[in-house]
Design a protein around this motif. Structure first.
Motif, PDB file in Angstrom:
ATOM      1  N   GLY A 187     -41.169   5.676 -49.865  1.00  0.00           N
ATOM      2  CA  GLY A 187     -41.447   6.236 -51.186  1.00  0.00           C
ATOM      3  C   GLY A 187     -40.274   6.208 -52.130  1.00  0.00           C
ATOM      4  N   GLN A 188     -40.538   6.607 -53.373  1.00  0.00           N
ATOM      5  CA  GLN A 188     -39.538   6.486 -54.423  1.00  0.00           C
ATOM      6  C   GLN A 188     -39.389   7.738 -55.281  1.00  0.00           C
ATOM      7  N   THR A 189     -40.442   8.555 -55.409  1.00  0.00           N
ATOM      8  CA  THR A 189     -40.383   9.667 -56.357  1.00  0.00           C
ATOM      9  C   THR A 189     -39.594  10.841 -55.778  1.00  0.00           C
ATOM     10  N   GLU A 190     -39.201  11.769 -56.662  1.00  0.00           N
ATOM     11  CA  GLU A 190     -38.337  12.876 -56.270  1.00  0.00           C
ATOM     12  C   GLU A 190     -39.113  14.163 -56.002  1.00  0.00           C
ATOM     13  N   SER A 191     -40.146  14.435 -56.820  1.00  0.00           N
ATOM     14  CA  SER A 191     -40.764  15.761 -56.794  1.00  0.00           C
ATOM     15  C   SER A 191     -41.843  15.894 -55.731  1.00  0.00           C
ATOM     16  N   LEU A 192     -42.346  14.788 -55.237  1.00  0.00           N
ATOM     17  CA  LEU A 192     -43.449  14.812 -54.289  1.00  0.00           C
ATOM     18  C   LEU A 192     -43.362  13.529 -53.464  1.00  0.00           C
ATOM     19  N   HIS A 193     -43.693  13.621 -52.176  1.00  0.00           N
ATOM     20  CA  HIS A 193     -43.650  12.426 -51.331  1.00  0.00           C
ATOM     21  C   HIS A 193     -45.052  12.154 -50.795  1.00  0.00           C
TER      22      HIS A 193
END
Lengths: 394, 249
Positions: free
Chosen positions: A109-115
């Motif tokens: 994954g890549q996003t910060e707030s949610l995986h």
């Protein structure tokens, strides 16, 4: 007996190989800002952990064995006092391919707030509220590294249940979750053989990942039931799912665009969820060496039933301040606002800095504002906390 | 082969470019290397901190080199690996492996003027020397540390560079970088780099065992000390893959 002999025959090679020993340990003091909702819970909590690591390689470095252990002792919560083998695996590397056998940890994954896309390892739920701590997952994984991308096939023969706070712990629902009596959709229960495949590739300024998973859901649903004492209990229910995922990161000037999306089939129903946004960096703010990054991510989930979906129409705004100093000081602060209920939001701060080669301090804080009983975060409305940690690395 | 250097009708730009090309040519063909080094960070008061790292490098012809830096110290970042594909014209591709999350993170290489590990080296100072990254101008001859040298001005072609120009001293005998002055975007002297203790490898390639970067504006300095370099170690593209980054030690 035969195994014993072959083991003894194998021992000298192991003994000859140099074993690297390292790891970390920490003391964490947590303080909750409000009185607890339930009588068993306390406002202050002291916790310690120890995470040793052993590593050795042999066969010209083509083979290696890694062990990462974890043990936590918690002052209040017996469920949070726990041990885990985070990793214990044998890695065999060939030219353009690799096989990993044993207990391992994988991140997608890549996003910060949610995986959303990250699905291989179970969340170690008692560790932290952000869900970034994971339990070790038994697997055999075969990877192929080619010009057209990296592909890995996973066979996952054993399922790990999520950990939850016990009766004496905070950050829990009114009834503690009965982790001793999980329910599985699969008749093989935790021995259902899950599998997954992932392809990942870099094309210029784009990093793209595609993944597919078939097996036991890492996210449980909950069934209201009664225990042996005929008290109400919440039993976790782990259904079978099929999930396709995509994750993308693109660099565009000062902007980093991040996106993760999943399509999941569970109990004959389909749903879609995604999280997407950007990070924008100001390098050398006001002619200093500080970097300031702004993060914004939108979280969406099309499930109507909200009972255990936190990120269903929410916006995260955050900032990461990097001091670029010798001590590696960093501060990440942010807020997650529910767009359906203006009175539902959560704020967080994570700050850390090095003291010297061995020691580091860390400050974490979570503040929850939720007056909306329909939202899962309502359960945490009195669990605002600040935690100070002193970490030792060796 | 290098007779063009002597022709008198040459412009300062042509002569600068010719010297730079000769510098690049003399350092071509080394293949691959592994090394161990320390980075010693000093503040203006003289307090110092030591970082330890290992470096793997692969020469790529017709493009920038590939490099993998593995951190051993400070201990909280032990196991962190920094993978970098230098490019001549396009921004470098960079990834960081963070062992705590088992996560490989793409890094924005436009952040090239940012400090590398809190040191006085910027990310762009750690990237490989490529002709296309600069425009050159020969300034004068000078003697540096007893060695007859060319003094060149090199102006970064990338607008994201933290420098308006660099003034470099290259010795006439071996075309080694002896000294460099870095000027910030306001054209004031920012940093000075000096290479010491050159050692010859494979009868052809000179490597400085010690490099000192001094920041003229804040009085801090960083010393890079090479403990060991090995050539012909058999590294291949496969050792510089973000897929294997998490198993790097």
């Amino acid at each position: 007996m035969k195994t014993l002999i072959s083991l003894i025959a194998f021992l000298p090679t192991i003994a000859l190989a140099e074993i690297e020993y390292s790891g970390s340990a920490a003391v964490e003091q947590r303080y909750f800002l409000q009185d607890a909702l339930y009588p068993q819970q306390e406002r202050a909590n002291l916790s310690v952990y120890f995470a040793p690591e052993l590593y050795t390689r042999f066969n010209d470095g083509n083979d290696s064995i890694l062990f990462k252990g974890f043990y936590r002792f918690d002052q209040q919560d017996a469920e949070r006092t726990h041990a885990d083998i985070r990793e214990f695996k044998w890695i065999h590397s060939g030219n353009e391919w690799q096989v990993q056998t044993g207990i391992s940890k994988v991140f997608w994954g890549q996003t910060e707030s949610l995986h959303l896309v990250d699905i291989i390892n179970q969340t170690d739920g008692v560790e932290s509220i952000d869900g970034e701590d994971k339990l070790g997952q038994p697997m055999v994984a075969f990877s192929l590294f080619k010009d057209w991308g990296n592909t890995t096939v996973f066979v996952l023969p054993y399922f790990r249940e999520r950990t939850f706070s016990g009766n004496d712990g905070r950050l829990r629902p009114p009834i503690a979750i009965d982790t001793d009596n999980p329910i599985y959709e699969s008749e093989d229960e935790e021995k259902n053989i899950d599998w997954a495949i992932r392809w990942q590739h870099t094309l210029g300024d784009w990093d793209v990942g595609l993944s597919y998973f078939d097996g036991t859901s890492r996210d449980p649903d909950f069934v209201l039931s009664t225990n042996e004492l005929l008290e109400p209990s919440l039993r976790p229910f782990y259904p079978q799912i099929q999930q396709a995922g995509i994750d993308v990161l693109a660099l565009m000037g000062g902007w980093t665009i991040k996106f993760e999306g999943i399509q999941r089939k569970v109990m004959e129903q389909d749903f879609t969820a995604f999280v997407g946004g950007f990070e924008y960096s100001f390098v050398g703010l006001f002619n200093s060496i500080y970097d300031v990054n702004w993060l914004m991510e939108y979280q969406y989930d099309d499930r109507e039933d909200l009972t255990n979906v936190v990120a269903q129409n929410d916006l995260m705004l955050g900032t990461r301040l990097v001091f670029n100093d010798i001590d590696g000081t960093q501060i990440l602060a942010g807020i997650v606002q529910d767009l359906d209920y203006s009175n539902v939001r959560a704020g967080f701060i994570e700050a850390s800095s090095r003291i010297n080669n061995h020691w580091k301090w860390r400050l974490d804080a979570w503040l929850f504002s939720s007056d909306e009983p329909a939202e899962p975060s309502y359960l945490l409305r009195r669990d605002d906390y600040v935690q100070f940690s002193l970490e030792y690395y060796f | 082969m290098t007779c063009s250097l002597g022709s008198y009708a040459q412009s300062a730009e042509d002569k600068g470019l010719a010297i730079a090309k000769e510098r690049k040519l003399r350092d071509s063909g080394w293949g691959d290397s592994t090394g161990e080094m320390s980075m010693i960070l000093r503040n203006a008061q003289g307090d110092e901190v030591e970082r330890k790292m290992r470096l793997k490098s692969l020469e790529i012809t017709n493009d920038g080199d590939k490099a993998l830096t593995i951190f051993d110290q400070p201990l909280d970042v032990k196991g962190t690996a920094f993978l970098s594909f230098s490019h001549a014209i396009e921004p470098d591709d960079q990834w960081m492996y963070l062992p705590k999350l088992s996560k490989v993170k793409r890094i924005r290489s436009r952040n090239k003027s940012g400090p590398f590990m809190g040191s006085e080296f910027a990310f762009e100072d750690m990237s490989s020397f490529e002709i296309e990254k600069y425009t050159f101008k020969y300034l004068r001859d000078a003697t540096f540390d007893g060695q007859a040298s060319f003094v060149l001005e090199q102006v970064p072609t990338d607008n994201d560079s933290g420098y308006s120009k660099q003034i470099i001293w290259v010795d006439k005998q071996h075309y080694r970088l002896l000294k460099a002055e870095f000027y910030d975007r306001k054209d004031s002297l920012l940093k000075e780099l000096v290479n010491y203790e050159f050692t010859l490898y494979l009868d052809k390639y000179w490597r400085p065992m010690r490099t000192e970067m001094f920041n003229e504006q804040n009085g801090k300095s960083t010393e890079l000390v090479i403990h060991q370099i090995n050539f012909n170690t058999g590294l291949s593209d496969n050792d510089f893959n973000q897929g294997t980054l998490k198993n790097v030690r």
